[in-house]
Design an enzyme around this catalytic site. Structure first.
Site, PDB file in Angstrom:
ATOM      1  N   ASP A   1       8.864  -9.903   9.683  1.00 45.36           N
ATOM      2  CA  ASP A   1       8.470 -10.546   8.415  1.00 45.36           C
ATOM      3  C   ASP A   1       8.142 -12.017   8.572  1.00 45.36           C
ATOM      4  O   ASP A   1       7.334 -12.571   7.854  1.00 45.36           O
ATOM      5  CB  ASP A   1       9.615 -10.477   7.393  1.00 45.36           C
ATOM      6  CG  ASP A   1       9.698  -9.119   6.757  1.00 45.36           C
ATOM      7  OD1 ASP A   1       8.718  -8.366   6.866  1.00 45.36           O
ATOM      8  OD2 ASP A   1      10.748  -8.823   6.171  1.00 45.36           O
TER       9      ASP A   1
ATOM     10  N   GLU B   1       0.795  -1.231   0.000  1.00 49.17           N
ATOM     11  CA  GLU B   1       0.000   0.000   0.000  1.00 49.17           C
ATOM     12  C   GLU B   1       0.825   1.278   0.000  1.00 49.17           C
ATOM     13  O   GLU B   1       0.510   2.216   0.742  1.00 49.17           O
ATOM     14  CB  GLU B   1      -0.942  -0.030   1.205  1.00 49.17           C
ATOM     15  CG  GLU B   1      -0.252   0.048   2.594  1.00 49.17           C
ATOM     16  CD  GLU B   1       0.173  -1.284   3.178  1.00 49.17           C
ATOM     17  OE1 GLU B   1       0.402  -2.245   2.428  1.00 49.17           O
ATOM     18  OE2 GLU B   1       0.271  -1.363   4.427  1.00 49.17           O
TER      19      GLU B   1
ATOM     20  N   HIS C   1      -6.055   0.561   2.734  1.00 48.59           N
ATOM     21  CA  HIS C   1      -4.928   0.983   3.574  1.00 48.59           C
ATOM     22  C   HIS C   1      -4.731   2.503   3.553  1.00 48.59           C
ATOM     23  O   HIS C   1      -4.060   3.044   4.438  1.00 48.59           O
ATOM     24  CB  HIS C   1      -3.628   0.324   3.121  1.00 48.59           C
ATOM     25  CG  HIS C   1      -3.355  -1.020   3.727  1.00 48.59           C
ATOM     26  ND1 HIS C   1      -3.352  -1.234   5.082  1.00 48.59           N
ATOM     27  CD2 HIS C   1      -3.051  -2.218   3.165  1.00 48.59           C
ATOM     28  CE1 HIS C   1      -3.052  -2.509   5.319  1.00 48.59           C
ATOM     29  NE2 HIS C   1      -2.874  -3.132   4.167  1.00 48.59           N
TER      30      HIS C   1
ATOM     31  N   TYR D   1      -4.948 -10.340  10.090  1.00 48.73           N
ATOM     32  CA  TYR D   1      -5.884 -10.007   9.006  1.00 48.73           C
ATOM     33  C   TYR D   1      -7.283 -10.532   9.307  1.00 48.73           C
ATOM     34  O   TYR D   1      -8.250  -9.779   9.378  1.00 48.73           O
ATOM     35  CB  TYR D   1      -5.432 -10.646   7.679  1.00 48.73           C
ATOM     36  CG  TYR D   1      -4.175 -10.077   7.076  1.00 48.73           C
ATOM     37  CD1 TYR D   1      -2.918 -10.396   7.597  1.00 48.73           C
ATOM     38  CD2 TYR D   1      -4.219  -9.261   5.958  1.00 48.73           C
ATOM     39  CE1 TYR D   1      -1.756  -9.902   7.019  1.00 48.73           C
ATOM     40  CE2 TYR D   1      -3.065  -8.761   5.373  1.00 48.73           C
ATOM     41  CZ  TYR D   1      -1.834  -9.086   5.914  1.00 48.73           C
ATOM     42  OH  TYR D   1      -0.697  -8.592   5.341  1.00 48.73           O
TER      43      TYR D   1
ATOM     44  N   GLU E   1      -3.839  -4.301   9.428  1.00 49.14           N
ATOM     45  CA  GLU E   1      -4.325  -5.331   8.507  1.00 49.14           C
ATOM     46  C   GLU E   1      -5.735  -5.845   8.813  1.00 49.14           C
ATOM     47  O   GLU E   1      -6.485  -6.163   7.903  1.00 49.14           O
ATOM     48  CB  GLU E   1      -3.333  -6.502   8.451  1.00 49.14           C
ATOM     49  CG  GLU E   1      -1.954  -6.115   7.914  1.00 49.14           C
ATOM     50  CD  GLU E   1      -1.961  -5.577   6.476  1.00 49.14           C
ATOM     51  OE1 GLU E   1      -2.976  -5.740   5.766  1.00 49.14           O
ATOM     52  OE2 GLU E   1      -0.934  -4.994   6.069  1.00 49.14           O
TER      53      GLU E   1
ATOM     54  N   HIS F   1      -8.200  -3.954  -1.051  1.00 51.67           N
ATOM     55  CA  HIS F   1      -7.404  -4.058   0.177  1.00 51.67           C
ATOM     56  C   HIS F   1      -6.340  -2.951   0.237  1.00 51.67           C
ATOM     57  O   HIS F   1      -6.246  -2.223   1.231  1.00 51.67           O
ATOM     58  CB  HIS F   1      -6.753  -5.445   0.235  1.00 51.67           C
ATOM     59  CG  HIS F   1      -5.860  -5.664   1.412  1.00 51.67           C
ATOM     60  ND1 HIS F   1      -6.255  -6.386   2.517  1.00 51.67           N
ATOM     61  CD2 HIS F   1      -4.595  -5.253   1.677  1.00 51.67           C
ATOM     62  CE1 HIS F   1      -5.269  -6.402   3.400  1.00 51.67           C
ATOM     63  NE2 HIS F   1      -4.242  -5.731   2.905  1.00 51.67           N
ATOM     64  N   GLU F   2      -5.563  -2.819  -0.819  1.00 50.63           N
ATOM     65  CA  GLU F   2      -4.482  -1.820  -0.784  1.00 50.63           C
ATOM     66  C   GLU F   2      -5.055  -0.403  -0.743  1.00 50.63           C
ATOM     67  O   GLU F   2      -4.508   0.477  -0.079  1.00 50.63           O
ATOM     68  CB  GLU F   2      -3.519  -2.009  -1.961  1.00 50.63           C
ATOM     69  CG  GLU F   2      -2.915  -3.417  -2.093  1.00 50.63           C
ATOM     70  CD  GLU F   2      -2.311  -3.991  -0.815  1.00 50.63           C
ATOM     71  OE1 GLU F   2      -1.947  -3.217   0.083  1.00 50.63           O
ATOM     72  OE2 GLU F   2      -2.240  -5.242  -0.706  1.00 50.63           O
TER      73      GLU F   2
HETATM   74  N1  BES Z   1       1.025  -4.429   3.789  1.00 55.29           N
HETATM   75  C1  BES Z   1       0.785  -5.710   3.266  1.00 55.29           C
HETATM   76  C2  BES Z   1       2.022  -6.399   2.747  1.00 55.29           C
HETATM   77  C3  BES Z   1       3.083  -6.637   3.799  1.00 55.29           C
HETATM   78  C4  BES Z   1       2.767  -7.128   5.047  1.00 55.29           C
HETATM   79  C5  BES Z   1       4.400  -6.402   3.500  1.00 55.29           C
HETATM   80  C6  BES Z   1       3.758  -7.330   5.991  1.00 55.29           C
HETATM   81  C7  BES Z   1       5.402  -6.615   4.442  1.00 55.29           C
HETATM   82  C8  BES Z   1       5.069  -7.076   5.694  1.00 55.29           C
HETATM   83  C9  BES Z   1      -0.249  -5.677   2.142  1.00 55.29           C
HETATM   84  O1  BES Z   1      -1.244  -4.726   2.315  1.00 55.29           O
HETATM   85  C10 BES Z   1      -0.942  -7.013   2.145  1.00 55.29           C
HETATM   86  O2  BES Z   1      -1.577  -7.323   3.115  1.00 55.29           O
HETATM   87  N2  BES Z   1      -0.792  -7.771   1.067  1.00 55.29           N
HETATM   88  C11 BES Z   1      -1.390  -9.080   0.921  1.00 55.29           C
HETATM   89  C12 BES Z   1      -2.587  -9.040   0.053  1.00 55.29           C
HETATM   90  C13 BES Z   1      -3.853  -8.893   0.767  1.00 55.29           C
HETATM   91  C14 BES Z   1      -5.005  -8.874  -0.236  1.00 55.29           C
HETATM   92  C15 BES Z   1      -4.097  -9.922   1.826  1.00 55.29           C
HETATM   93  C16 BES Z   1      -0.404  -9.969   0.213  1.00 55.29           C
HETATM   94  O3  BES Z   1       0.587  -9.456  -0.300  1.00 55.29           O
HETATM   95  O4  BES Z   1      -0.632 -11.168   0.146  1.00 55.29           O
HETATM   96 ZN    ZN Z   2      -2.555  -5.208   3.893  1.00 58.93          ZN
END
Ligand code: BES
Ligand code: ZN
Length: 623
Positions: A392, A289, A317, A400, A336, A313-314
């Protein structure tokens, strides 16, 4: 010395955890940063960077304007990881002088603290530095790894704690600052950032950016490549490589509508434009995002808009996360969980009730799987303790989906109109602030629970946040479209419906996904062959259907998928899609050997974060 203060803050944190949650004092430090915002606080960041593809290095200067929060503070500590520091100056309004500095030894998770002597009166520092080719927040792609195959590509991924691998800064979401940047690239390429981008800018290798709103460091982002722009609506558009742009603009044509509907529900969009950048397939996430410019995987271009919930989703954010931000990574669900709740609301608004229910049901299923697997009890709550761990490695669907289930529960109890208004008010009251779990709980007590007494008890809230198991009265989603899939799957498994009779004509990607997700193990090989044959599953070009089919097939020891998996794992680097395949392969000796051979070659094409993730799966001994 810095390690000691970090240790103390970790110890401090775990001592606090013995107190009842509501008695915890506010945390003043982020356990994932060496910076101490109670001494100095960044108020503005200015970058001047050169992107060198031949050496795989970004070099230049970072200038930080600082507020001396504590007048007695004399040492500024910044976060870095694998940076070469060339010079450090301190001063005030343009009058700089070299100052003393020291780079601490590298911690595997946190990197190296950079301590800088701050003379009396100094309110800024200027650091000349260079990144290393292996920087954890950068991915350098060869032309062969791009869609158009002609030019190299670079993108950053700063969340959670990777900004420090390409900028020396206070790398904690407790601190927010506006930024500006000048970026020099090869002339043919275009640079874009999480900032004001000018779609019709001249391509001359010299680009300027401004992000006027204060944002946390994990949202600073840069991409450089042979990319073009196409408008979707007055405030929305896509950047992508030439061969992808047409399909992308079509797939995401509802983005403007999503933006308008979200504003109607949750208040004004504070960021000017909302554009998407479609990256090459090695992008490790579904989406990121970055404000004003979401970074997204090309694997969501399914041709039928069935995966656009990722855009919802993005986009969401822009409120939960970018506007109101978790102050530390333990409170990740504030980003999240809220975003997942908003995603479901947006999908319902734009595509109808059952679309929302389908997304909810897929999420709830995944959550049940995660909670059933053994793991730290606190990781199953909305208040995990990540101090001393790599944030990470601890991203699961719990923040979520448990977060979204909690908010759906509250919505059910207080009614949609009341709850939507409450969420909007939460955003309005905390815009451009970084917040803790306790801030939300206090606010909810005051503005929701107390105003509607007797509806939801404090004990119930505590159960949602702190118990490793889910409350018994959680509201589980039901989708009619999925009920039809269940009926088909069950009929087929029981032998009542032949493969030829399976009624899948109108199925979306989401329905196929659900079909495979609930497929059991121990299915007869001939049945799998027939299914594969009838629907050309192994040859599907849809990356989401492919990933779910491969996983279900491998779980059933169905080996005809192996050659296709080989190609898939070399092409795609999105962790959500490749992780389950590697995990399933790692279950057997043969599968693991096969996966190791692929990984040995595919590895160079994966993002550093994805490389670590796969290496870990293949190192862990089989159960
Ligand atoms: N902000 C997250 C991606 C993220 C989370 C990067 C933790 C680094 C550390 C992003 O908004 C996200 O949640 N992406 C998900 C997709 C979403 C539709 C569940 C993904 O990348 O799978
Ligand atoms: Zn996210």
């Amino acid at each position: 010395m810095f390690r000691t203060s970090l240790l103390l803050s970790i110890l401090g944190l775990s001592a606090c955890s013995l107190l009842p949650p509501s008695m915890q004092p506010p945390v003043k430090r982020d356990p994932h940063s060496y910076a101490d915002p109670s001494l100095f606080r960044t108020e503005h960041l200015k970058l001047d960077l050169r992107v060198d593809f031949a050496r795989r290095v970004i070099d230049g200067t970072a200038e930080l304007l600082l507020k001396r929060v504590d007048p007695t503070a004399q040492t500024l500590v910044l976060d870095t990881r694998d940076l070469d520091i060339l010079s450090v100056e301190a001063g005030s309004s343009g009058r700089y002088a070299e100052t003393r500095w020291r780079l601490a030894p590298r911690d595997k998770i946190l990197g190296s603290a950079l301590a800088i002597a701050m003379p009396a009166g100094a309110d800024r520092v200027r650091i000349r530095y260079a990144t290393r080719p292996e920087a954890s927040g950068l991915q350098w792609l060869t032309p062969a790894q791009t869609a158009d195959k002609k030019h190299p590509f670079l993108f950053t991924q700063s969340q959670a704690i990777h900004a420090r691998s390409w900028i020396p800064l206070q790398d904690t979401p407790m601190v927010r600052a506006p930024y500006e940047a000048r970026v020099h690239t090869p002339k043919r390429l275009l640079a874009v950032m999480s900032a004001e981008n000018t779609p019709d800018t001249r391509r001359d290798g010299d680009y300027r950016f401004r992000m006027p709103q204060p944002i946390p460091s994990y949202l600073i982002a840069l991409a450089v490549g042979d990319i073009e722009f196409r408008a979707i609506g007055p405030r929305t558009g896509v950047y992508a490589e030439r061969s992808v742009i047409q399909a992308a603009a079509k797939e995401f044509e509802d983005t403007e509508k999503m933006l308008v509907r979200t504003e109607a529900l949750f208040g004004p969009y504070h960021w000017g434009r909302y554009d998407l950048l479609i990256l090459p397939p090695s992008f490790p996430y579904g989406g990121m995002e970055n404000p004003r410019l979401t970074f997204a995987t090309p694997t969501i271009i399914a041709g039928d808009k069935s995966l656009v919930s990722l855009v919802a989703h993005e986009l969401a954010h822009s409120w939960s996360g970018n506007l109101v931000t978790n102050a530390v990574w333990d409170d990740f669900w504030l980003n999240e969980g809220f975003t997942t709740h908003l995603t479901y609301r947006i999908m319902e608004e734009v595509y109808g009730k059952d679309q929302g229910a389908q997304e909810r049901a897929l999420g709830a299923n995944d959550l049940k799987d995660t909670l059933a697997n053994t793991g730290l009890a606190s990781d199953k709550t909305l208040a995990p303790r990540l101090a001393g761990r790599d944030p990470d490695e601890n991203v699961t669907n719990v923040p979520y989906e448990r977060g979204a289930l909690f908010l759906a529960y509250l919505e059910d109890k207080f009614g949609r109109a009341t709850f939507d208004a409450f969420i909007r008010q939460w955003f309005d009251a905390h815009a451009f602030q970084s917040v803790r779990n306790q801030d939300f709980l206090d606010y909810m007590d005051r503005e929701l629970l107390a105003k509607h007494p007797g509806v939801v008890s404090q004990a119930k809230v505590n159960e949602w946040i702190y118990s490793p198991t889910l409350p018994e009265d959680a509201v589980w989603p039901v989708s009619d479209a999925f009920a039809r899939v269940d009926a088909q799957r069950e009929g087929w498994l029981a032998g009542n419906i032949s493969v030829a009779q399976l009624d899948t004509k109108s199925w979306t990607t989401r329905q196929w996904q659900y079909f495979f997700d609930k497929m059991p193990t121990g299915i007869d090989q001939q049945m799998l062959l027939d299914l594969d044959d009838r629907f050309s599953l192994t040859r599907t070009q849809n990356p989401v259907i492919a990933s779910r089919w491969y996983r279900a097939a491998l779980a059933n020891d169905y080996s005809p998928v192996y050659p296709a998996i080989d190609g898939y794992l070399r092409r795609i680097g999105r962790m959500l899609l490749i992780r389950p395949i590697y995990q399933e392969l790692a279950r057997t000796e043969d599968g693991r050997a096969f996966a190791r051979d692929i990984f040995a070659e595919a590895r160079a094409g994966y993002h550093p974060i994805a490389q670590e993730m796969v290496a870990k799966i293949l190192e862990t001994p089989a159960p």
